[in-house]
Design a protein around this motif. Structure first.
Motif, short mmCIF file in Angstrom:
data_model
loop_
_atom_site.label_atom_id
_atom_site.label_comp_id
_atom_site.label_asym_id
_atom_site.label_seq_id
_atom_site.Cartn_x
_atom_site.Cartn_y
_atom_site.Cartn_z
N UNK A 1 30.88 27.77 40.39
CA UNK A 1 31.53 26.52 39.51
C UNK A 1 32.62 26.19 39.49
N UNK A 2 33.53 27.01 40.13
CA UNK A 2 34.99 27.01 39.95
C UNK A 2 35.61 26.67 38.66
N UNK A 3 35.05 27.26 37.50
CA UNK A 3 35.55 27.07 36.20
C UNK A 3 37.01 27.59 36.10
N UNK A 4 37.88 26.89 35.33
CA UNK A 4 39.34 27.58 35.18
C UNK A 4 39.11 28.24 33.78
N UNK B 1 37.30 40.09 30.05
CA UNK B 1 38.02 40.99 31.05
C UNK B 1 37.37 40.77 32.41
N UNK B 2 36.42 40.41 32.61
CA UNK B 2 35.86 40.18 34.01
C UNK B 2 36.57 38.98 34.50
N UNK B 3 36.65 38.01 33.55
CA UNK B 3 37.29 36.61 33.88
C UNK B 3 38.70 36.91 34.40
N UNK B 4 39.47 37.84 33.95
CA UNK B 4 41.00 38.16 34.52
C UNK B 4 41.02 38.63 35.56
N UNK B 5 39.83 39.06 36.19
CA UNK B 5 40.08 39.60 37.60
C UNK B 5 39.78 38.30 38.63
N UNK C 1 29.22 33.38 39.70
CA UNK C 1 28.64 32.00 39.36
C UNK C 1 29.72 31.00 38.66
N UNK C 2 30.30 31.44 37.43
CA UNK C 2 31.29 30.97 36.83
C UNK C 2 32.56 30.67 37.56
N UNK C 3 33.06 31.83 38.27
CA UNK C 3 34.23 31.46 38.94
C UNK C 3 34.16 30.87 40.40
N UNK D 1 18.10 33.85 37.11
CA UNK D 1 19.21 33.98 36.19
C UNK D 1 19.12 35.33 35.07
N UNK D 2 17.80 35.72 34.87
CA UNK D 2 17.65 36.62 33.88
C UNK D 2 17.95 37.97 34.51
N UNK D 3 17.83 38.00 35.95
CA UNK D 3 18.30 39.20 36.65
C UNK D 3 19.82 39.30 37.12
N UNK D 4 20.64 38.47 36.63
CA UNK D 4 21.96 38.18 36.99
C UNK D 4 22.73 39.02 36.02
N UNK D 5 23.63 40.07 36.85
CA UNK D 5 24.37 41.02 36.04
C UNK D 5 25.51 40.30 35.33
N UNK D 6 26.01 40.88 34.27
CA UNK D 6 27.02 40.21 33.69
C UNK D 6 28.51 39.94 34.56
N UNK D 7 28.44 40.83 35.51
CA UNK D 7 29.66 40.79 36.68
C UNK D 7 29.25 39.50 37.35
N UNK D 8 28.27 39.37 37.96
CA UNK D 8 28.00 38.37 38.89
C UNK D 8 27.81 37.11 38.15
N UNK D 9 27.45 36.96 37.02
CA UNK D 9 27.43 35.77 35.97
C UNK D 9 28.80 35.12 35.98
N UNK D 10 29.67 36.22 36.09
CA UNK D 10 31.41 35.51 35.67
C UNK D 10 31.88 35.30 37.03
N UNK D 11 31.87 36.36 37.69
CA UNK D 11 32.66 36.35 39.04
C UNK D 11 32.20 35.33 40.01
#
Length: 316
Positions: A115-118, A141-145, A110-112, A98-108
């Motif tokens: 986990x399928x978060x809305x 910004x990443x979430x919007x993509x 993992x979260x999206x 998790x510490x090595x996960x980039x912000x982009x990968x965390x959002x697109x």
């Protein structure tokens, strides 16, 4: 309430959820504001509501030798999240991956995707991703993509200062139970299994239920007016009043760091049971006494003071 592992796929029934995302150690007034925004959003759209947390705390991963600082265990957080109205608790295991996960990968990813978060709600100061590369703006910004909406909740202030876990820790370190209770909306509490000790208290008329402190923050050493909620066994749900020593017992050798509550008018066997001890009032600092008689006389005074201070709290 369900406890979910963020490394695993989200159950289908909980995909499309609104997630309150943060560490939430202590689940204080500021955290509660973030959770409320997520819960209100989820209810308005008929979606599941999930509160997420990280365990271990990121500080523990990056600074493994840091002194203990936790305000709540995972079990305590799960109960607090359930009481707030969440459908599930989501746990991110903070490890090397998790510490090595980039912000982009965390959002697109993992979260999206996983986990399928809305939607996600965070505090305005929330950072995430490798090297803290992500913040609220990046999340939006990443979430919007990838169809992930994001909201941020501003800091909550009390008595002219922002409510934070650090502020609560600072209050507890000086024995300010009143401020800690106000910021948490409940007393700070240590939960643990009652263990066998030296049984010195029993020999002088003050038997104690000894608890190890684990990863909890160490409040100021001294004597406190406390309540104890029995969490397991035949007396589960019983609330007891007491006075507790928090510290190393300087009158006795060798020093041993423990939380030692003495519960008034209670003669039951609590060994092996889990209890939660809540800190209501700081009475005095820890002290070394010249004799057992001096110690006993002071303990009697402490118990009388604690009984008076706790008189407004109903026993169960």
């Amino acid at each position: 309430m369900l406890r979910l592992d963020a490394s695993q796929p989200m159950p289908e029934s909980l995909r499309g959820a609104i997630i309150a995302l943060g560490n939430f150690d202590g689940f204080h007034r500021g955290h509660q504001a973030v959770a409320k925004e997520a819960l209100d959003w989820a209810r308005a759209e008929g979606r599941p509501a999930i509160i997420a947390t990280f365990d271990p705390h990121p500080v523990r991963y990056f600074a493994p030798d840091a002194p203990p600082f936790r305000l709540t265990t995972l079990d305590q957080r799960q109960e607090l999240f359930a009481n707030a109205g969440a459908d599930a608790m989501l746990v991110f295991a903070f490890d090397a991956a998790l510490a090595a996960t980039t912000a982009q990968d965390f959002v697109t990813e993992l979260l999206a995707r996983r986990l399928g978060a809305a939607g996600v709600v965070t505090g305005e100061d929330f950072t995430f991703g490798k090297g803290r590369g992500g913040n609220v703006a990046v999340l939006r910004d990443l979430g919007a993509t990838c169809g992930l909406a994001a909201r941020a909740v501003g800091a909550v202030a009390e008595q002219g200062e922002v409510v934070s876990s650090s502020r609560i820790r600072d209050a507890l370190k000086v024995g300010d139970c009143g401020l800690a209770t106000h910021l948490l909306t409940r007393p700070f509490a240590i939960r643990g299994q009652v263990q066998h000790g030296d049984k010195v208290g029993r020999t002088i008329g003050f038997p104690t239920a000894n608890l190890a402190l684990g990863n909890y923050l160490r409040p100021r050493y001294g004597i406190y007016a406390v309540t104890g909620l029995i969490e397991t066994g035949p007396l589960r749900g019983t609330l007891l009043h007491g006075a507790a020593n928090m510290g190393i017992r300087p009158t006795f050798d060798p020093p041993k760091e423990l939380l030692e509550p003495h519960f008034f008018d209670f003669a039951g066997d609590l060994y092996g049971e889990e209890i939660e001890v809540s800190f209501h009032h700081f009475l005095r600092g820890e002290a070394k006494f010249d004799s057992l008689d001096d110690l006993i006389a002071q303990m009697e005074r402490d118990c009388l003071q604690a009984k008076d201070l706790l008189s407004g709290i109903a026993r169960k």
